[in-house]
Each structure stands twice: as C-alpha cells, then as structure tokens.
Design an enzyme around this catalytic site. Structure first.
Site, PDB file in Angstrom:
ATOM      1  CG  HIS A 209       6.481   0.321   6.619  1.00  0.00           C
ATOM      2  ND1 HIS A 209       7.799   0.739   6.578  1.00  0.00           N
ATOM      3  CD2 HIS A 209       6.431  -0.588   7.625  1.00  0.00           C
ATOM      4  CE1 HIS A 209       8.499   0.109   7.489  1.00  0.00           C
ATOM      5  NE2 HIS A 209       7.708  -0.694   8.155  1.00  0.00           N
TER       6      HIS A 209
HETATM    7  O1  RIB Z   1       8.262  -3.477   4.520  1.00  0.00           O
HETATM    8  C1  RIB Z   1       7.010  -3.001   4.920  1.00  0.00           C
HETATM    9  C2  RIB Z   1       5.933  -3.583   4.062  1.00  0.00           C
HETATM   10  O2  RIB Z   1       5.910  -5.013   4.214  1.00  0.00           O
HETATM   11  C3  RIB Z   1       4.532  -3.123   4.494  1.00  0.00           C
HETATM   12  O3  RIB Z   1       3.695  -3.110   3.374  1.00  0.00           O
HETATM   13  C4  RIB Z   1       4.110  -4.184   5.468  1.00  0.00           C
HETATM   14  O4  RIB Z   1       2.685  -4.308   5.566  1.00  0.00           O
HETATM   15  C5  RIB Z   1       4.675  -5.415   4.814  1.00  0.00           C
HETATM   16  O5  RIB Z   1       3.766  -5.819   3.815  1.00  0.00           O
END
Ligand code: RIB
Ligand code: CA
Length: 313
Positions: free
Chosen positions: A241
């Site tokens: 992500h």
């Molecule tokens: O939902 C994904 C996010 O939440 C990313 O930033 C992951 O590292 C967690 O922090």
C-alpha cells in the site's frame, strides 16, 4: 528535487516505501517521522532507524511522534499482519542504527523543516494521521509551505480492518477527519480500493530477492505479511500500500486521481473509520475536496517500484 517528509508506522509496506524514496534521485528526503500504528511507537521508531541504515541514509533525521490517537484509545495493532516487531519478526536482520532519534518530536521537527523550506515540501503520511492533525492544528502557519499531502489511507467501497474502515483511518478517525475534511492543504488520498488492485506476485518477489543489498534486506522482512495475504486473500502476493503512495510522490501522475470531498465516520457504530466520498458535491467550489487516486497502469507502477528498489544500494 522534491523535498519530502515521510510520516510512517513501519510496517512491512512502509519499509518498501522508505526504500523507494531513499533510492530515488528526485527526492530530497528531509526527515522520517514515526507514529504508532502497525505496531507500537517504540517498534515503528526502531524500524525506521534500521531501515534508513539499510538504505545507506542514516543521515536522514528520525523523530518520534504520537504513540496514541488524538481522542480515543486505539483498539489494536496489526502485529498479526506485520509481525510482533512490525517487520515479520525479522527487524534484527537489518543493520543496527548508527544514529538515534533527534531530540525534538515529530511535530516540532516537521514544523521547523517546513518553516525553513524555500520550496514546497511534500508530506507522505503512510500511517495513522495523528501527527499530521497535530501539526496542522498547532502550526497552521506552515500550511502554505506544504506542497501536498500524499496519504495512504481510506477505503471508499469498504475497508481492510473492518468491513467499513481501512487501517490508518480506523486507527485514528478523528485525526483523519481533521486532515481530510478540516484543512485546506492540497491532498492526494491513495485508498485500498486502488492499492488492492496493485498486488505484487511471487515472480515480483523472486526478482526482489535477486536484487541488491537493499532489495535482499527487504525480501527478508516479508514472510508474515505474505502469509497474511495467502490466508486472507487466497493469493500468494503482497499489497505494498505505502509504496504505491510513494510512487505518486516520486512520479506525480503515475496514479490517476479524481477530486471529491471525503468525510470520515467518527461515531462508534459499525462504520467507525469509514471514508465516505460524496461525488455529488465534487463540483461545488464551496466544498473542500481531495484528489482520490482511482486508477493506474498496474504493470508500469509495479515495474517502477521494483526497478528503483533493486537498483538501490
Ligand atoms: O491499510 C494499509 C495501511 O495500514 C498501510 O499504511 C499499512 O502499513 C498500515 O499502516
Ligand atoms: Ca503504514
């Protein structure tokens, strides 16, 4: 070059985001600030120091931020996804940091860097938005110095932590509300609606493992995270992500965006932490909008991320 501050809760995908920024000549990495999130602040901060050491960037200042949300206690961490130490239990495989955190806190460091900046600074929040909400509330004078916020967070058609909420927003909905609805700072929001379409596969991970020392170091951090995706998404791959958000910082426009107001549900019902985009209001000039990342050339994006990281030292 783009002056950049990364606010982060490393976290396996945060690790890839930090490495991507560190390997990119377009980026002037001013600081890394840490926040609670995937794991507690002590771990996210230790991980940030080790990751910068792995990337040969120990000169980048690291400052500790919030260890809890603005208002209500954080229900739980994501150790089941990222491992108890935040890096699949493998943080010890990273080099010992040769530097510690700077004495000032994250908000003070960000404010000082922004006030001193001679060109707009990008901030990439890739964890809960607590530090960013505090920065904008306590130092409103820095807002004109922020070129844009490029935030990994939100889920417009559902979440990844509850049915309604994505983890970063869910961890501190009040902070997300302040940043996404209460501040007039140019903002790109990269939600799981897009990141879930950008999973890397086993071949990508094999190529990573065959890269340079940074790539190999990151490869060692992935097992718990990879296991989570095998179990919960029925596929062998990872959703990085935060690296997707950093790709937009490094190559503006690699993500296609659409302007839309975003509201955050802060009640304590089943939708707490939901991000609601009301497209009907997008054209209303009186309404604050954010640029929501809605599409990308997935193959090009993933090739860009892999190429940069495997070229890394
Ligand atoms: O939902 C994904 C996010 O939440 C990313 O930033 C992951 O590292 C967690 O922090
Ligand atoms: Ca994160």
């Amino acid at each position: 070059m783009t002056p950049l501050i990364i606010d982060t809760d490393p976290g396996v995908d945060d690790a890839f985001a930090i490495a991507l920024a560190a390997a990119s000549p377009e980026i002037d990495l001013l600081a890394v600030t840490t926040v609670f999130g995937n794991v507690g602040l002590a771990h996210t901060t230790a991980n940030a120091l080790r990751l910068l050491e792995l990337c040969g960037r120990s000169e980048v200042p690291v400052a500790r931020g919030a260890d809890r949300p603005l208002v209500h206690p954080c229900p739980h961490r994501a150790a089941d996804v990222h491992g108890m130490d935040g890096l699949s239990g493998q943080s010890g495989t990273l080099p010992e940091p040769t530097r510690g955190v700077v004495p000032r806190g994250a908000v003070d460091l960000m404010a000082a860097l922004l006030n001193a900046a001679t060109e707009p600074v990008t901030i990439a929040p890739i964890g809960p938005l607590t530090n960013i909400a505090l920065l904008l509330a306590t130092h409103p004078e820095v807002k004109p110095k922020i070129g844009r916020l490029v935030i990994m967070g939100g889920g417009l058609a559902g979440g990844n932590t509850t049915a309604a909420a994505e983890f970063n927003v869910w961890s501190d909905p009040e902070a997300a509300h302040r940043v996404l609805s209460g501040e007039d700072v140019p903002t790109v929001l990269v939600p799981v609606d897009l990141t879930h379409r950008c999973a890397v596969d086993a071949a990508w991970l094999d190529a990573l493992a065959g890269g340079g020392p940074v790539a190999k170091g990151l490869s060692l951090l992935t097992e718990t995270y990879r296991q989570h995706y095998r179990q919960h998404q029925g596929r062998d791959g990872l959703v990085l992500h935060d690296a997707i958000a950093l790709a937009e910082v490094i190559r503006p426009g690699i993500l296609r965006t659409a302007a839309c107001p975003v509201a955050v549900e802060c009640s304590f019902g089943p939708s707490r932490g939901a991000t609601v985009a009301d497209r009907r209001l997008a054209a209303d000039p009186r309404v604050q909008t954010v640029q929501i990342a809605v599409d990308t050339d997935v193959d090009d994006l993933l090739a860009f991320v892999l190429g940069r990281i495997t070229q890394g030292r």
